[in-house]
Design an enzyme around this catalytic site. Sequence first.
Site, PDB file in Angstrom:
ATOM      1  N   ASP A 122      -4.265   3.234   9.250  1.00 17.69           N
ATOM      2  CA  ASP A 122      -4.462   1.840   9.650  1.00 17.69           C
ATOM      3  C   ASP A 122      -3.181   1.214  10.195  1.00 17.69           C
ATOM      4  OD1 ASP A 122      -7.104   1.918   8.628  1.00 17.69           O
ATOM      5  OD2 ASP A 122      -6.250   1.823   6.623  1.00 17.69           O
ATOM      6  N   MET A 342      -2.368 -10.085   1.782  1.00 16.39           N
ATOM      7  CA  MET A 342      -1.596  -8.842   1.705  1.00 16.39           C
ATOM      8  C   MET A 342      -1.450  -8.096   3.025  1.00 16.39           C
ATOM      9  SD  MET A 342      -2.907  -7.675  -2.050  1.00 16.39           S
ATOM     10  CE  MET A 342      -2.092  -6.075  -2.129  1.00 16.39           C
TER      11      MET A 342
END
Length: 435
Positions: A122, A342
């Site tokens: 990712d 986050m």
Amino acid sequence: MSGTFQIRGGKQLQGEITPQGAKNEALQILCAILLTEEEVRVKNIPDIHDVNRLIEILADFGVKITKHAHGDYSFKADSVNFDYIKSAEFKKDGAKLRGSIMLLGPMLARFGEGYMPTPGGDKIGRRRLDTHFQGFVELGAEFRYDEEEAWYCLKAKQLTGKFILLEEASVTGTANIIMAAVLAKGETRIYNAACEPYLQQLCNMLNRMGAKISGIGSNLLTIEGVNYLGGTEHTMLPDMVEIGSWIGLAAMTKSEITIKNVEWDHLGVIPNTFRKLGIQLDRSGEDIYIPAQEQYKIQKFIDGSILTVSDAPWPGFTPDLLSIVLVVATQAHGTVLVHQKMFESRLFFVDKLIDMGAQIILCDPHRATVVGLNHESPLRGTSMVSPDIRAGNALLIAALSATGQSIIQNIEQIDRGYENIDGRLRAIGADIIRI
């Protein structure tokens, strides 16, 4: 296996669904088998792309692998071929899988050296791997990064225990440092350690293998180094992200669903977070029972202000489920602010939901305000592309609740994290086909 899901939404579903083994736990546990030359048997391994790729890497590394049954394997790393790790082949294989970074700790601990290509995965910023390497260096490893080859090299004649304060409670970073420290000389203390259930599982497994780890479940771990680890058996927890997804699915489709064997004690704040959105869910032994609900009303805070759902390191709410909360909120009665603290760019899939008729204000890359439609105007089916694993699953749930037909492309992003998801959804009445 690339492809497309074609979904006809708006159907009520009914029945039982069993969550798969936890993906994130599997990646840690499978790396840990390198720490011993004895046999380790692992059960409830999810049959998904990322995990299968790691098993293939272990096989290429010379680990003897026996498959006993679906999701049940034995691993024996008694004669590994270290040349493979330095090969161009591994450079290619390892780079495709972010989880392969957790092979470094066990390699370093048992063989005194470790190599790793810059991982893919990712696009959520680069800083996250620093925690791993800082930890290894503190334990006495030499670290080199070869820019041209995009290749990390670690070497250590002897790792020595140390007090390590992590700059972030990285789950994979904590796992990697634990696996390096269990065979180090002396005592290692890791403060600001991640304490997810999956990490507790890893620590408990290592202790069964002969490690001496205390403080499990807290953010201060103490590890007494040992000289040798033996074999063991281990069973994965169910995947909490799947469990949260099925809760959201039931609410969005007004369905009566029982989620089997969820291991309630390991779910933390997940059930209550969905209850705050007004979803009724009941405990029945180790199962979650969700009755069919015509509507669900978002609770406000005690002083009447708008509910905020935000992510935080465990025992806070997992960031992997924020996309599900966001989708579920689109049909709730009331308003909620979803705050993704986050990671950046995890909220960028909301434009797809807006296309489907959802009322969402994207405040910035981290915050979205969702005004629920209270099931009065359902989402409309549309064509979309799955951007990443978690958003892909959220869009799938949106499509199952929408009227008309939806097409989701790039579904290998969903297959990376979810085992036979279309088959399991069809079993409870979903109209979904893989093209």
